[in-house]
Design an enzyme around this catalytic site. Structure first.
Site, short mmCIF file in Angstrom:
data_model
loop_
_atom_site.label_atom_id
_atom_site.label_comp_id
_atom_site.label_asym_id
_atom_site.label_seq_id
_atom_site.Cartn_x
_atom_site.Cartn_y
_atom_site.Cartn_z
N TYR A 18 2.72 9.90 0.16
CA TYR A 18 3.74 9.32 1.03
C TYR A 18 5.16 9.60 0.51
O TYR A 18 6.14 9.37 1.19
CB TYR A 18 3.58 7.79 1.18
CG TYR A 18 2.25 7.32 1.72
CD1 TYR A 18 1.35 8.20 2.31
CD2 TYR A 18 1.89 5.98 1.64
CE1 TYR A 18 0.12 7.76 2.79
CE2 TYR A 18 0.67 5.53 2.12
CZ TYR A 18 -0.22 6.42 2.69
OH TYR A 18 -1.43 5.97 3.17
N ASP A 34 0.84 -1.20 0.00
CA ASP A 34 0.00 0.00 0.00
C ASP A 34 0.88 1.25 0.00
O ASP A 34 1.73 1.42 0.87
CB ASP A 34 -0.88 0.01 1.26
CG ASP A 34 -1.76 1.25 1.28
OD1 ASP A 34 -2.73 1.28 0.49
OD2 ASP A 34 -1.48 2.19 2.05
N LYS A 64 -2.55 6.05 -4.41
CA LYS A 64 -3.70 6.95 -4.19
C LYS A 64 -3.45 8.33 -4.77
O LYS A 64 -2.32 8.83 -4.76
CB LYS A 64 -3.97 7.07 -2.68
CG LYS A 64 -4.03 5.73 -1.97
CD LYS A 64 -4.36 5.86 -0.50
CE LYS A 64 -4.04 4.58 0.25
NZ LYS A 64 -2.68 4.51 0.82
N HIS A 120 -7.76 9.44 -2.54
CA HIS A 120 -7.26 9.34 -1.17
C HIS A 120 -8.16 10.03 -0.13
O HIS A 120 -8.23 9.62 1.01
CB HIS A 120 -5.86 9.97 -1.11
CG HIS A 120 -5.02 9.51 0.02
ND1 HIS A 120 -3.65 9.46 -0.02
CD2 HIS A 120 -5.34 9.06 1.27
CE1 HIS A 120 -3.18 9.01 1.13
NE2 HIS A 120 -4.18 8.77 1.93
N1 NAP Z 1 -5.74 5.90 3.40
C1 NAP Z 1 -5.29 6.67 4.37
O1 NAP Z 1 -5.71 7.83 4.53
C2 NAP Z 1 -4.24 6.13 5.31
C3 NAP Z 1 -3.93 6.82 6.49
C4 NAP Z 1 -2.97 6.27 7.34
C5 NAP Z 1 -2.33 5.08 7.02
N2 NAP Z 1 -2.63 4.43 5.83
C6 NAP Z 1 -1.95 3.16 5.45
O2 NAP Z 1 -2.14 2.23 6.51
C7 NAP Z 1 -0.87 1.70 6.90
C8 NAP Z 1 -0.90 1.28 8.35
O3 NAP Z 1 -1.09 2.41 9.19
P1 NAP Z 1 -0.03 2.82 10.30
O4 NAP Z 1 1.32 2.39 9.87
O5 NAP Z 1 -0.22 4.24 10.65
O6 NAP Z 1 -0.56 2.02 11.57
P2 NAP Z 1 -0.52 0.49 12.06
O7 NAP Z 1 -0.11 -0.44 10.99
O8 NAP Z 1 -1.81 0.28 12.76
O9 NAP Z 1 0.56 0.58 13.19
C9 NAP Z 1 1.93 0.68 12.93
C10 NAP Z 1 2.64 0.54 14.28
O10 NAP Z 1 2.38 -0.77 14.77
C11 NAP Z 1 3.61 -1.42 15.06
N3 NAP Z 1 3.45 -2.85 14.75
C12 NAP Z 1 3.27 -3.45 13.54
N4 NAP Z 1 3.15 -4.79 13.69
C13 NAP Z 1 3.27 -5.04 15.02
C14 NAP Z 1 3.25 -6.23 15.81
N5 NAP Z 1 3.10 -7.43 15.25
N6 NAP Z 1 3.43 -6.11 17.14
C15 NAP Z 1 3.59 -4.90 17.73
N7 NAP Z 1 3.61 -3.75 17.04
C16 NAP Z 1 3.45 -3.81 15.70
C17 NAP Z 1 4.63 -0.75 14.18
O11 NAP Z 1 5.88 -0.83 14.79
P3 NAP Z 1 7.30 -0.71 14.00
O12 NAP Z 1 7.08 -0.07 12.67
O13 NAP Z 1 8.13 0.10 14.91
O14 NAP Z 1 7.78 -2.09 13.86
C18 NAP Z 1 4.13 0.69 14.15
O15 NAP Z 1 4.56 1.40 15.32
C19 NAP Z 1 0.10 2.84 6.60
O16 NAP Z 1 1.42 2.40 6.59
C20 NAP Z 1 -0.44 3.31 5.25
O17 NAP Z 1 0.03 2.45 4.22
C21 NAP Z 1 -3.59 4.93 5.01
#
Ligand code: NAP
Length: 318
Positions: free
Chosen positions: A48, A43, A77, A110
């Protein structure tokens, strides 16, 4: 494991998020590790500013024959400042050039608001936003084979409803904030009824480092770290899984695609190992009850611009 979207295109149930707290070197290493482990869904988004890194890594995998293009599902997006019919084709072509691809599997609008200006420059200006005209241009991207499917992100139910009533090509998926504190149950039900796949972003609440703050409508609500939530850790113990694995399992068991991000190989691997067990109805009920509705919203998008919440198309209206 994948879900089949409208038009027959399959979307893997787990993908790799690539946004936030990840620099180019880390992203390159993470992508290589993730592809080696078996991730087949990535994704990204124009905003980004990492499509070029993903393009570089994929090119290497394709030219060395380790993967074929059709083995990987790529989402990107359309940026909020290209959310205008006259800008869409160029925007997608630019993304494709950076990704070094002929097509993406999923191209998403987006955000339902058009704004001119650039993030971080202090010059963002909300503009009138014509969803149906935008969508016609999105449909043309499918006709031109630059996108296999088109979809939306951060749109509310009314906006989606109007779109599907007027669309020639229906949105195949919608990417929305969805985690245990903000489960968007009505929107999920509506999308599933209309055959739109739901993709959960920030499935783990976006952090593993402590409490975080939901700031809907200027309220500062402290949400406990979802990975340390007792209901979740107890269920995790019962199944000998981690809290993250239990949360991701809960979502995929509801036919919701998840795109967690991690730069840590152990967590990356863990997040893939969610297909070998089932949560029972008691577990599911306990996790359903953690929903805080609007009080759980983290990404209210007010950071885009102080006026964004006043825009007629601001999606989170109570
Ligand atoms: N469409 C939109 O508007 C939008 C908005 C925001 C995000 N997104 C997409 O959604 C994706 C995910 O969102 P996000 O990265 O903000 O949040 P997330 O995936 O909910 O959380 C990421 C956090 O969780 C930790 N983590 C991941 N796997 C883990 C596990 N097995 N155990 C413990 N901790 C874990 C990561 O740690 P580490 O990285 O330190 O390992 C990081 O600190 C983004 O990367 C992006 O691609 C889309």
């Amino acid at each position: 494991m994948a879900l089949t979207m409208q038009g027959g295109v399959k979307i893997p149930l787990i993908g790799l998020g690539t946004f936030k707290d990840i620099n180019e070197t880390e992203l390159e290493a993470t992508l290589n590790k993730a592809l080696e482990m078996g991730y087949r869904h990535i994704d990204t988004a124009a905003i980004y500013d990492n499509e070029h890194v993903i393009g570089r890594v994929l090119k290497e995998w394709f030219t060395t024959g380790k993967l074929k293009r059709e083995d990987v599902f790529i989402t990107t997006k359309l940026s909020f400042n290209k959310n205008h019919p006259n800008l869409i084709e160029e925007a997608l072509k630019e993304s494709l050039q950076k990704l070094q691809l002929d097509y993406v599997d999923s191209y998403l609008v987006h955000f339902p608001i058009y704004m001119t200006g650039q993030l971080g420059k202090g010059n963002l200006e909300p503009q009138p936003t014509d969803h149906l005209a935008i969508w016609k241009k999105m449909e043309e991207q499918v006709d031109a084979k630059r996108a296999r499917t088109i979809g939306i992100s951060n749109w509310n139910m009314q906006q989606i409803d109007r779109l599907i009533k007027n669309a020639r090509i229906k949105p195949a998926n919608t990417q929305i904030e969805l985690h245990l504190y903000f489960q968007q149950k009505k929107l999920v039900e509506f999308c599933h009824k209309n055959n739109i796949v739901v993709v959960s972003y920030v499935p783990l609440g976006s952090t593993d480092t402590g409490d975080f703050t939901a700031k809907t409508y200027g309220r500062n609500i402290i949400l406990p770290n979802v990975l340390q939530e007792q209901v979740v850790t107890k269920i995790a113990e019962k199944h000998k899984k981690s809290a993250a694995q239990v949360i991701l399992r809960y979502l995929i068991q509801k036919d919701i695609v998840v795109i967690p991000k991690s730069i840590n190989p152990q967590k990356l691997r863990q997040n893939l190992q969610i297909f070998d067990y089932n949560l029972d109805s008691e577990d599911v009920k306990a996790m359903e009850d953690l929903d805080r509705d609007m009080d759980g919203l983290i990404f209210h998008h007010g950071f885009l611009n102080q006026h964004v919440t006043m825009h007629p198309e601001y999606p989170y209206k109570e």
